[in-house]
Design a protein around this motif. Structure first.
Motif, PDB file in Angstrom:
ATOM      1  N   THR A  17      56.265   9.014 -11.451  1.00  8.55           N
ATOM      2  CA  THR A  17      57.822   9.832 -11.339  1.00  8.55           C
ATOM      3  C   THR A  17      57.566  10.929 -10.773  1.00  8.55           C
ATOM      4  OG1 THR A  17      57.257   9.657 -14.144  1.00  8.55           O
ATOM      5  CG2 THR A  17      57.798   7.646 -12.952  1.00  8.55           C
ATOM      6  N   ARG A 250      59.426   8.183   4.450  1.00 10.89           N
ATOM      7  CA  ARG A 250      60.547   8.501   3.540  1.00 10.89           C
ATOM      8  C   ARG A 250      61.266   9.550   3.414  1.00 10.89           C
ATOM      9  NH1 ARG A 250      60.963  11.420  -0.459  1.00 10.89           N
ATOM     10  NH2 ARG A 250      59.730  12.322  -0.373  1.00 10.89           N
ATOM     11  N   THR A 254      65.168   9.742   4.293  1.00 18.64           N
ATOM     12  CA  THR A 254      66.100  10.543   3.054  1.00 18.64           C
ATOM     13  C   THR A 254      66.143  11.656   2.572  1.00 18.64           C
ATOM     14  OG1 THR A 254      63.880  10.625   1.775  1.00 18.64           O
ATOM     15  CG2 THR A 254      65.089   8.780   1.666  1.00 18.64           C
ATOM     16  N   VAL A 374      67.467  -0.099   0.433  1.00 19.05           N
ATOM     17  CA  VAL A 374      67.799   0.587  -1.185  1.00 19.05           C
ATOM     18  C   VAL A 374      67.792   1.884  -1.509  1.00 19.05           C
ATOM     19  CG1 VAL A 374      65.844  -1.312  -1.233  1.00 19.05           C
ATOM     20  CG2 VAL A 374      65.417   1.015  -1.496  1.00 19.05           C
ATOM     21  N   PRO A 375      68.267   1.756  -2.323  1.00 22.08           N
ATOM     22  CA  PRO A 375      68.398   4.039  -2.324  1.00 22.08           C
ATOM     23  C   PRO A 375      67.580   4.285  -2.881  1.00 22.08           C
ATOM     24  CG  PRO A 375      70.135   1.946  -4.291  1.00 22.08           C
ATOM     25  CD  PRO A 375      68.891   1.134  -3.928  1.00 22.08           C
ATOM     26  N   GLU A 377      66.495   6.987  -4.971  1.00 21.78           N
ATOM     27  CA  GLU A 377      66.033   6.691  -6.309  1.00 21.78           C
ATOM     28  C   GLU A 377      65.081   5.487  -6.436  1.00 21.78           C
ATOM     29  OE1 GLU A 377      70.745   6.001  -5.954  1.00 21.78           O
ATOM     30  OE2 GLU A 377      69.551   7.232  -4.801  1.00 21.78           O
ATOM     31  N   SER A 378      65.876   4.944  -5.486  1.00 24.62           N
ATOM     32  CA  SER A 378      64.676   3.840  -6.312  1.00 24.62           C
ATOM     33  C   SER A 378      63.330   3.369  -5.639  1.00 24.62           C
ATOM     34  CB  SER A 378      65.520   1.875  -6.308  1.00 24.62           C
ATOM     35  OG  SER A 378      65.553   1.830  -4.528  1.00 24.62           O
ATOM     36  N   LEU A 379      62.962   3.952  -5.021  1.00 28.18           N
ATOM     37  CA  LEU A 379      61.415   4.024  -4.250  1.00 28.18           C
ATOM     38  C   LEU A 379      60.764   3.942  -5.365  1.00 28.18           C
ATOM     39  CD1 LEU A 379      61.994   5.349  -0.839  1.00 28.18           C
ATOM     40  CD2 LEU A 379      61.717   3.066  -1.100  1.00 28.18           C
ATOM     41  N   THR A 380      59.478   3.457  -5.400  1.00 26.18           N
ATOM     42  CA  THR A 380      58.460   4.002  -6.608  1.00 26.18           C
ATOM     43  C   THR A 380      57.188   4.032  -6.200  1.00 26.18           C
ATOM     44  OG1 THR A 380      57.887   1.577  -6.659  1.00 26.18           O
ATOM     45  CG2 THR A 380      59.738   2.131  -8.485  1.00 26.18           C
TER      46      THR A 380
END
Length: 403
Positions: A17, A250, A254, A374-375, A377-380
Motif C-alpha cells: 500500500t 499506470r 493517472t 476504475v478509480p 485509488e482502487s488499483l492494487t
C-alpha cells in the motif's frame, strides 16, 4: 545516540500500500542500514542509503555474492519459502564469484549484445499487436494480465531461439513460477525441459540466436551452467519488464503531466519509464550480499556472514541525494538495474527497455483513447517486498479491429 535495533519485518501489507512511506520511516528510525527479519525470524540488513548501497555493490571482495558465507544456514529449514531466491548452492551466474563470474557475465553480455536491435523492436511490435488483436474488439481489457504479463517472455523466447509456437507455453510456465502456488513446480519443470531441449537442438544445428552464441563461447561452460543462466535471464527479464510496462502505463493514465502522450505523442513515454525506475521501480529489494568479514556500514556493526539486502527503491529515494528532486528527469543514476560487477548486464537493460517502450508505444498507437476503467485509488499492488507491480490495470477504449 544509536539507532534502535528492533528489526523490521520484511513483509506485510505496507509494502503493497505505501512502501515509500515505510522506507522513509525505516530510514528515520534506523538509519541507512536497517535491521530486518525475513520469514521465520531470520535476521538480515536492508541497505537503504544511496552511498551505502553504492559501497556494498561496488566491493565484491568485502560484500560477496557467495551465499555459502551466510551465518544463518543452521537455522534455515528445507521448506523455507525464500530458498529459491537464496539457495546454498545455486549453479547460476547469480551466485558465481571472482574471475569465473566475469567470464560468465561476458559470455551472456556478448550473446545478448549481438542481437539485432531492429529485429528486436520488430519482434516486440509483432507480439504486442497480436496481443492487442486478441482483446481490441472488446473495448476493455486488463492491461496487466491481458498484455504486460504476456509480452516480455514472448520476445525473449524468440531472441533465445524458441519457435513462436513454443512461446505461449513458456509464458504460462513463467507466470506459474511467479505465482508461487501449486503450479510453480510444473512451470519450472516445463521451462527447464524446454531449455534443455533447445540447447540440444542448437548443439546439433546452430542458428543466429542467443542460445547458439552462448554454446559457441570458448569459456568451457557446461550445458547445465548455460541452461541455468538462460532460465535466470528469462525470469529476471520477464517479470520486471512486465511490471515496468504496467507501472509506466499506470503513471501515464493517472498523472496529468503525461496526458499529451495519450493523444498520439510519444515524447513523454521515455520520461514516464525513467520516472518509474526512480519512484516506483519494479525490483524494490534484492537478496543479496554476504559480509566476508566483520566490518562497519552506515554506522552498523556487520558480522562476517551477515546477509545484506539491496534496498534499490529505498536508495533511489534517499533524501541525502534527492535534496531537490533533480535526480529524476533524464538522469539514469538510479539503482534499478543494480550496480557493480553483479548488476544487470547492459545489453539486457537495453533489451528490457526496447521491449517495455515498444509495448507502451503500441498500446498508445493502437488504443489512443485508452483510459482507466476504475478509480485510480482502487488499483492494487502485489503484496511483495521484492517485486512491485500492479495486480491488475483495468482499462477501456474505443474497440479496434485486428490488424
Amino acid at each position: 545516540m544509536t539507532a534502535p535495533t528492533t528489526p523490521v519485518p520484511l513483509g506485510g501489507p505496507r509494502f503493497q500500500t505505501d512502501p515509500a512511506q515505510l522506507y522513509r520511516e525505516m530510514r528515520r528510525e534506523h538509519g541507512a542500514v536497517t535491521p530486518v527479519v525475513l520469514d521465520g525470524d531470520v535476521p538480515a540488513w536492508l541497505v537503504l542509503g544511496y552511498r551505502e548501497l553504492h559501497q556494498v555493490t561496488g566491493d565484491p571482495a568485502l560484500f560477496s555474492r557467495d551465499s555459502g558465507l551466510w551465518n544463518q544456514w543452521d537455522r534455515i529449514p528445507d521448506d523455507w519459502p525464500l530458498l529459491p531466491m537464496i539457495g546454498r548452492k545455486q549453479p547460476s551466474i547469480l551466485y558465481t564469484v571472482g574471475e569465473r563470474h566475469r567470464e560468465r557475465a561476458a559470455m551472456i553480455s556478448d550473446a545478448l549484445e549481438a542481437a539485432d536491435p531492429f529485429e528486436l523492436r520488430a519482434d516486440a511490435e509483432k507480439f504486442a499487436d497480436e496481443l492487442i488483436d486478441a482483446f481490441g474488439s472488446r473495448g476493455e481489457a486488463d492491461v496487466v494480465s491481458d498484455y504486460a504479463m504476456l509480452l516480455p517472455v514472448r520476445v525473449l523466447a524468440r531472441l533465445y531461439g524458441f519457435t513462436d509456437e513454443q512461446g505461449p507455453g513458456l509464458v504460462t510456465a513463467l507466470n506459474d513460477m511467479i505465482d508461487g502456488r501449486e503450479r510453480a513446480i510444473a512451470g519450472q519443470t516445463h521451462l527447464a525441459t524446454s531449455m534443455a531441449q533447445l540447447l540440444a537442438d542448437r548443439r546439433a544445428e546452430p542458428a543466429d540466436d542467443v542460445v547458439s552464441r552462448m554454446l559457441a563461447d570458448r569459456g568451457g561452460f557446461s550445458d547445465e551452467e548455460i541452461a541455468q543462466d538462460l532460465m535466470v535471464m528469462m525470469a529476471a527479464g520477464h517479470q520486471p519488464t512486465a511490471d515496468w510496462i504496467g507501472n509506466s502505463l499506470r503513471l501515464m493514465l493517472t498523472d496529468d503531466r503525461f496526458a499529451a502522450s495519450l493523444f498520439g505523442g510519444r515524447s513523454s513515454v521515455a520520461d514516464a519509464m525513467n520516472e518509474v525506475l526512480w519512484e516506483d521501480t519494479p525490483t524494490q529489494n534484492v537478496a543479496g550480499r554476504w559480509a566476508a568479514r566483520d566490518t562497519r556500514l552506515g554506522g552498523r556493526r556487520i558480522r562476517a556472514g551477515d546477509l545484506l539486502l539491496l534496498g534499490l527503491q529505498g536508495a533511489n529515494s534517499d533524501p541525502q541525494v534527492r535534496t531537490d528532486g533533480s535526480l529524476t528527469g533524464g538522469n539514469s543514476a538510479h539503482f534499478s538495474f543494480g550496480h557493480g560487477e553483479h548488476r544487470c548486464p547492459f545489453p539486457a537493460q537495453e533489451i528490457a527497455e526496447v521491449i517495455a517502450r515498444t509495448g507502451i508505444e503500441v498500446v498508445l498507437d493502437r488504443l489512443p483513447d485508452i483510459d482507466l476503467a476504475v478509480p485510480a485509488e482502487s488499483l492494487t499492488r502485489r503484496p511483495s517486498p521484492w517485486l512491485r507491480g500492479l495486480t491488475e490495470l483495468p482499462a477501456r477504449f474505443t474497440p479496434v479491429p485486428a490488424l
